[in-house]
Write a protein that holds these residues in place. Sequence first.
Motif, PDB file in Angstrom:
ATOM      1  N   THR B  47      27.373  35.746   5.308  1.00  0.00           N
ATOM      2  CA  THR B  47      27.570  35.720   6.758  1.00  0.00           C
ATOM      3  C   THR B  47      29.043  35.913   7.107  1.00  0.00           C
ATOM      4  N   ALA B  48      29.914  35.377   6.263  1.00  0.00           N
ATOM      5  CA  ALA B  48      31.356  35.519   6.505  1.00  0.00           C
ATOM      6  C   ALA B  48      31.829  36.941   6.245  1.00  0.00           C
ATOM      7  N   GLY B  49      30.967  37.751   5.597  1.00  0.00           N
ATOM      8  CA  GLY B  49      31.342  39.142   5.346  1.00  0.00           C
ATOM      9  C   GLY B  49      31.778  39.407   3.919  1.00  0.00           C
ATOM     10  N   VAL B  50      31.557  38.440   3.036  1.00  0.00           N
ATOM     11  CA  VAL B  50      31.946  38.620   1.641  1.00  0.00           C
ATOM     12  C   VAL B  50      31.004  39.629   0.984  1.00  0.00           C
ATOM     13  N   GLN B  51      31.569  40.710   0.471  1.00  0.00           N
ATOM     14  CA  GLN B  51      30.763  41.752  -0.181  1.00  0.00           C
ATOM     15  C   GLN B  51      30.912  41.712  -1.687  1.00  0.00           C
ATOM     16  N   SER B  52      31.973  41.142  -2.172  1.00  0.00           N
ATOM     17  CA  SER B  52      32.189  41.008  -3.614  1.00  0.00           C
ATOM     18  C   SER B  52      33.063  39.783  -3.819  1.00  0.00           C
ATOM     19  N   VAL B  53      33.040  39.273  -5.017  1.00  0.00           N
ATOM     20  CA  VAL B  53      33.926  38.163  -5.353  1.00  0.00           C
ATOM     21  C   VAL B  53      34.853  38.603  -6.464  1.00  0.00           C
ATOM     22  N   PRO B  54      36.059  38.069  -6.534  1.00  0.00           N
ATOM     23  CA  PRO B  54      36.608  37.042  -5.657  1.00  0.00           C
ATOM     24  C   PRO B  54      36.976  37.591  -4.279  1.00  0.00           C
ATOM     25  N   ALA B  55      36.862  36.732  -3.274  1.00  0.00           N
ATOM     26  CA  ALA B  55      37.248  37.099  -1.920  1.00  0.00           C
ATOM     27  C   ALA B  55      37.858  35.884  -1.234  1.00  0.00           C
ATOM     28  N   LEU B  56      38.792  36.168  -0.364  1.00  0.00           N
ATOM     29  CA  LEU B  56      39.443  35.107   0.390  1.00  0.00           C
ATOM     30  C   LEU B  56      39.126  35.320   1.860  1.00  0.00           C
ATOM     31  N   VAL B  57      38.504  34.324   2.485  1.00  0.00           N
ATOM     32  CA  VAL B  57      38.214  34.392   3.921  1.00  0.00           C
ATOM     33  C   VAL B  57      39.281  33.567   4.625  1.00  0.00           C
ATOM     34  N   THR B  58      40.068  34.233   5.457  1.00  0.00           N
ATOM     35  CA  THR B  58      41.175  33.536   6.107  1.00  0.00           C
ATOM     36  C   THR B  58      40.655  32.623   7.212  1.00  0.00           C
ATOM     37  N   SER B  59      41.527  31.760   7.687  1.00  0.00           N
ATOM     38  CA  SER B  59      41.121  30.787   8.698  1.00  0.00           C
ATOM     39  C   SER B  59      40.699  31.472   9.990  1.00  0.00           C
ATOM     40  N   ASN B  60      41.155  32.710  10.220  1.00  0.00           N
ATOM     41  CA  ASN B  60      40.704  33.437  11.414  1.00  0.00           C
ATOM     42  C   ASN B  60      39.526  34.361  11.122  1.00  0.00           C
ATOM     43  N   GLY B  61      38.944  34.221   9.945  1.00  0.00           N
ATOM     44  CA  GLY B  61      37.679  34.897   9.686  1.00  0.00           C
ATOM     45  C   GLY B  61      37.786  36.258   9.028  1.00  0.00           C
ATOM     46  N   ASN B  62      39.001  36.712   8.743  1.00  0.00           N
ATOM     47  CA  ASN B  62      39.121  37.992   8.041  1.00  0.00           C
ATOM     48  C   ASN B  62      38.789  37.809   6.563  1.00  0.00           C
ATOM     49  N   VAL B  63      38.184  38.822   5.990  1.00  0.00           N
ATOM     50  CA  VAL B  63      37.807  38.766   4.580  1.00  0.00           C
ATOM     51  C   VAL B  63      38.723  39.679   3.781  1.00  0.00           C
ATOM     52  N   LEU B  64      39.401  39.115   2.818  1.00  0.00           N
ATOM     53  CA  LEU B  64      40.201  39.903   1.881  1.00  0.00           C
ATOM     54  C   LEU B  64      39.464  39.939   0.556  1.00  0.00           C
ATOM     55  N   HIS B  65      38.909  41.102   0.235  1.00  0.00           N
ATOM     56  CA  HIS B  65      38.277  41.251  -1.078  1.00  0.00           C
ATOM     57  C   HIS B  65      39.367  41.509  -2.100  1.00  0.00           C
ATOM     58  N   ILE B  66      39.383  40.737  -3.140  1.00  0.00           N
ATOM     59  CA  ILE B  66      40.452  40.797  -4.134  1.00  0.00           C
ATOM     60  C   ILE B  66      39.906  41.398  -5.417  1.00  0.00           C
ATOM     61  N   ASN B  67      40.582  42.421  -5.907  1.00  0.00           N
ATOM     62  CA  ASN B  67      40.119  43.128  -7.100  1.00  0.00           C
ATOM     63  C   ASN B  67      38.667  43.532  -6.919  1.00  0.00           C
ATOM     64  N   PHE B  68      37.967  43.701  -7.984  1.00  0.00           N
ATOM     65  CA  PHE B  68      36.535  43.915  -7.881  1.00  0.00           C
ATOM     66  C   PHE B  68      35.925  43.272  -9.098  1.00  0.00           C
ATOM     67  N   GLY B  69      35.517  42.032  -8.945  1.00  0.00           N
ATOM     68  CA  GLY B  69      34.998  41.293 -10.071  1.00  0.00           C
ATOM     69  C   GLY B  69      33.519  41.541 -10.250  1.00  0.00           C
ATOM     70  N   ALA B  70      32.757  41.060  -9.319  1.00  0.00           N
ATOM     71  CA  ALA B  70      31.313  41.190  -9.383  1.00  0.00           C
ATOM     72  C   ALA B  70      30.823  41.410  -7.968  1.00  0.00           C
ATOM     73  N   SER B  71      29.943  42.352  -7.781  1.00  0.00           N
ATOM     74  CA  SER B  71      29.385  42.560  -6.452  1.00  0.00           C
ATOM     75  C   SER B  71      28.491  41.387  -6.097  1.00  0.00           C
ATOM     76  N   MET B  72      28.294  41.183  -4.827  1.00  0.00           N
ATOM     77  CA  MET B  72      27.397  40.113  -4.400  1.00  0.00           C
ATOM     78  C   MET B  72      26.023  40.325  -5.029  1.00  0.00           C
ATOM     79  N   ALA B  73      25.618  41.582  -5.151  1.00  0.00           N
ATOM     80  CA  ALA B  73      24.310  41.880  -5.743  1.00  0.00           C
ATOM     81  C   ALA B  73      24.233  41.367  -7.181  1.00  0.00           C
ATOM     82  N   ASP B  74      25.339  41.474  -7.917  1.00  0.00           N
ATOM     83  CA  ASP B  74      25.352  40.994  -9.295  1.00  0.00           C
ATOM     84  C   ASP B  74      25.165  39.485  -9.354  1.00  0.00           C
ATOM     85  N   VAL B  75      25.784  38.797  -8.416  1.00  0.00           N
ATOM     86  CA  VAL B  75      25.726  37.338  -8.411  1.00  0.00           C
ATOM     87  C   VAL B  75      24.346  36.849  -7.982  1.00  0.00           C
TER      88      VAL B  75
END
Lengths: 77, 77
Positions: B47-75
């Motif tokens: 719901t927060a918009g995380v498409q892959s992990v690791p990801a950092l969701v800032t306090s104002n709701g922006n999503v920073l996807h960091i590197n490309f570890g595993a897609s949400m589908a993989d998890v």
Amino acid sequence: MSKATFYHAGCSVCVSAESDVINLIGEENLNIVDIAQDRSRIPEAETAGVQSVPALVTSNGNVLHINFGASMADVIG
Amino acid sequence: MSKATFYHAGCSVCVSAESDVINLIGEENLNIVDIAQDRSRIPEAETAGVQSVPALVTSNGNVLHINFGASMADVIG
């Protein structure tokens, strides 16, 4: 502690990420390099391991690629 | 300021990024969620918009996807 370096290329994803990174870490703790404006810094970014921008290179040399704005190939080509 | 939330899934890229993010932002400014361990948090991350992990969701709701570890589908899959 030495500063982290934020490499970007002026793309919309970059500008948004730059704003977020400044809010998170503080502008005083960042070097910000626009490799589209200052292409002489591209080799430095590549040597640091930057594969796409925006990317944040931490003071200990780790590279955090943020989102996926433009590949280095897009910026160079 | 409310905290940023770091979502990860225990992968090696995640653990490395977690360490970097803690160093950059400070553990006291972060909520850290392992969605592999706590799968009930996956819908929240999506719901927060995380498409892959690791990801950092800032306090104002922006999503920073960091590197490309595993897609949400993989998890999830």
